[in-house]
Write a protein that holds these residues in place. Structure first.
Motif, PDB file in Angstrom:
ATOM      1  N   GLU A  51      45.512  63.563  13.976  1.00 26.85           N
ATOM      2  CA  GLU A  51      46.060  64.875  13.628  1.00 26.85           C
ATOM      3  C   GLU A  51      47.377  65.122  14.354  1.00 26.85           C
ATOM      4  O   GLU A  51      48.353  65.598  13.752  1.00 26.85           O
ATOM      5  N   ALA A  52      47.426  64.821  15.644  1.00 22.86           N
ATOM      6  CA  ALA A  52      48.659  65.040  16.407  1.00 22.86           C
ATOM      7  C   ALA A  52      49.809  64.219  15.841  1.00 22.86           C
ATOM      8  O   ALA A  52      50.937  64.715  15.697  1.00 22.86           O
ATOM      9  N   CYS A  53      49.526  62.967  15.517  1.00 21.38           N
ATOM     10  CA  CYS A  53      50.586  62.100  14.978  1.00 21.38           C
ATOM     11  C   CYS A  53      51.026  62.544  13.587  1.00 21.38           C
ATOM     12  O   CYS A  53      52.216  62.454  13.252  1.00 21.38           O
ATOM     13  N   LEU A  54      50.097  63.035  12.773  1.00 18.33           N
ATOM     14  CA  LEU A  54      50.476  63.553  11.463  1.00 18.33           C
ATOM     15  C   LEU A  54      51.394  64.761  11.602  1.00 18.33           C
ATOM     16  O   LEU A  54      52.353  64.919  10.837  1.00 18.33           O
ATOM     17  N   ARG A  55      51.111  65.611  12.569  1.00 17.60           N
ATOM     18  CA  ARG A  55      51.963  66.777  12.783  1.00 17.60           C
ATOM     19  C   ARG A  55      53.375  66.356  13.205  1.00 17.60           C
ATOM     20  O   ARG A  55      54.358  66.987  12.803  1.00 17.60           O
ATOM     21  N   LEU A  56      53.458  65.309  14.022  1.00 15.97           N
ATOM     22  CA  LEU A  56      54.774  64.838  14.440  1.00 15.97           C
ATOM     23  C   LEU A  56      55.502  64.162  13.279  1.00 15.97           C
ATOM     24  O   LEU A  56      56.718  64.310  13.132  1.00 15.97           O
ATOM     25  N   ALA A  57      54.764  63.417  12.469  1.00 17.60           N
ATOM     26  CA  ALA A  57      55.391  62.693  11.358  1.00 17.60           C
ATOM     27  C   ALA A  57      55.751  63.611  10.200  1.00 17.60           C
ATOM     28  O   ALA A  57      56.726  63.357   9.477  1.00 17.60           O
ATOM     29  N   TYR A  58      54.949  64.664  10.011  1.00 15.14           N
ATOM     30  CA  TYR A  58      55.180  65.612   8.912  1.00 15.14           C
ATOM     31  C   TYR A  58      55.269  67.032   9.488  1.00 15.14           C
ATOM     32  O   TYR A  58      54.344  67.845   9.301  1.00 15.14           O
ATOM     33  N   PRO A  59      56.330  67.350  10.195  1.00 17.01           N
ATOM     34  CA  PRO A  59      56.405  68.653  10.885  1.00 17.01           C
ATOM     35  C   PRO A  59      56.331  69.849   9.949  1.00 17.01           C
ATOM     36  O   PRO A  59      55.980  70.948  10.384  1.00 17.01           O
ATOM     37  N   HIS A  60      56.636  69.661   8.679  1.00 15.37           N
ATOM     38  CA  HIS A  60      56.567  70.765   7.720  1.00 15.37           C
ATOM     39  C   HIS A  60      55.287  70.725   6.886  1.00 15.37           C
ATOM     40  O   HIS A  60      55.103  71.557   5.992  1.00 15.37           O
ATOM     41  N   GLY A  61      54.437  69.741   7.182  1.00 17.87           N
ATOM     42  CA  GLY A  61      53.172  69.654   6.456  1.00 17.87           C
ATOM     43  C   GLY A  61      52.205  70.734   6.898  1.00 17.87           C
ATOM     44  O   GLY A  61      52.341  71.313   7.981  1.00 17.87           O
ATOM     45  N   LYS A  62      51.232  71.026   6.076  1.00 18.24           N
ATOM     46  CA  LYS A  62      50.238  72.051   6.391  1.00 18.24           C
ATOM     47  C   LYS A  62      48.849  71.427   6.383  1.00 18.24           C
ATOM     48  O   LYS A  62      47.957  71.827   5.637  1.00 18.24           O
ATOM     49  N   PHE A  63      48.678  70.408   7.220  1.00 20.13           N
ATOM     50  CA  PHE A  63      47.407  69.699   7.269  1.00 20.13           C
ATOM     51  C   PHE A  63      46.359  70.494   8.038  1.00 20.13           C
ATOM     52  O   PHE A  63      46.633  71.037   9.113  1.00 20.13           O
TER      53      PHE A  63
END
Length: 308
Positions: A51-63
């Protein structure tokens, strides 16, 4: 001779996996991601790392990443005769999957099964068939719900705790990987990278291990799991980090972001398990889902500030 052939086949499968791991790029439409699995998933470190890495990779994503891993669970429906000293049989995912899918409404599911499914006995074709049938059923049910599914090969079982069962998980992993080609499934290989890393580390430190019991990996093991999944998701730069801390350190406030995610996951996994229901005794009672979601929203505000 049989053992030699098995080793050669596994070595070839590792080579094949390394050459053709492929990738699954998360579609823009994906918002809610659910992780299914047993106690390793419930422990949750690898889920928080991803989850942390997804937030860094997709900063505008709403995961929204939801962990509904349940300790002791299988997808094969099997259980040892005296599991948990006879207190309860292993939970079967079939008992709860409908409720989990209906309540979490995922766009994408990651499924990690296999570690418990051979019930820690030497290879047996009947048990293997039960595992295959369970995985096929899981794939159909998730697909029918409209969600995509990425299967994860099972984490490694330390052969120092039993070569026979380590071999069982080699076989289960090879079969899952084969479904990439025979059924066009999305399968991320966690097992092969964990086994290779374990063997490589033991060349330097013979006492190295992921888990004292051979099953439940420590934070290093969870990071190797996360690395393999991140690589499958095409996030190769993050996957090259030697630790979760190193991966998140590339961003401002990265360590604090990871800490908040871990704190939120610890609250939400019990809330979701309680809300969706299960048959395993001894689990922590989660907060009422409405209350947990309100707390999650506060975490989200704090994360948003850190990521600005």
């Amino acid at each position: 001779m049989t053992r030699m052939i098995t080793c050669l086949l596994f070595a070839f499968s590792l080579h094949l996996s390394a050459q053709s791991q492929g990738s699954y790029i998360i579609p823009d439409s994906v918002q809610r991601i659910v992780f299914l699995g047993n106690s390793i998933t419930y422990a949750g470190q690898y889920v928080s790392y991803i989850e942390a890495c997804l937030r860094l990779a997709y900063p505008h994503g709403k995961f929204e990443v939801i962990n509904v891993g349940l300790p002791s669970e299988t997808v094969s429906g099997l259980s040892e005769p005296n599991h948990a000293d006879g207190k309860f049989p292993r939970p079967d995912l079939r008992e709860r999957l409908d409720r989990v899918l209906a309540q979490t409404q995922p766009d994408l599911v990651f499924a990690s099964y296999g570690m418990n499914d051979g019930i820690y006995l030497p290879f047996d074709d009947t048990r293997f068939q039960a595992y295959k049938e369970g995985i096929n059923w899981l794939h159909r049910e998730v697909s029918k719900s409209g969600a995509a599914i990425v299967h994860l090969t099972p984490p490694v079982f330390d052969e120092r705790k039993g070569v026979a069962y380590a071999n069982v998980l080699d076989i289960y992993s090879d079969w899952l990987i084969s479904n990439r080609y025979t059924k066009d499934w999305n399968v991320a290989d966690v097992h092969g990278p964990m086994k290779k890393h374990l063997e490589d580390r033991r060349l330097i430190d013979p006492d190295f291990k992921y888990a004292s019991d051979g099953v439940h990996p420590d934070k290093t093991g969870h990071w190797i799991m996360a690395k393999a999944i991140l690589a499958y998701l095409g996030l190769n730069e993050l996957a090259r980090a030697d630790s979760a801390g190193e991966a998140v350190s590339t961003a401002s406030n990265g360590e604090k972001i990871l800490q908040l995610i871990e704190e939120r996951q610890a609250i939400m996994k019990d809330a979701w398990l309680t809300a969706t229901g299960h048959t395993r005794p001894g689990m922590k009672e989660g907060l009422p889902l409405k209350e947990a979601l309100a707390q999650s929203a506060e975490f989200e505000k704090a994360l948003g500030k850190l990521m600005r």
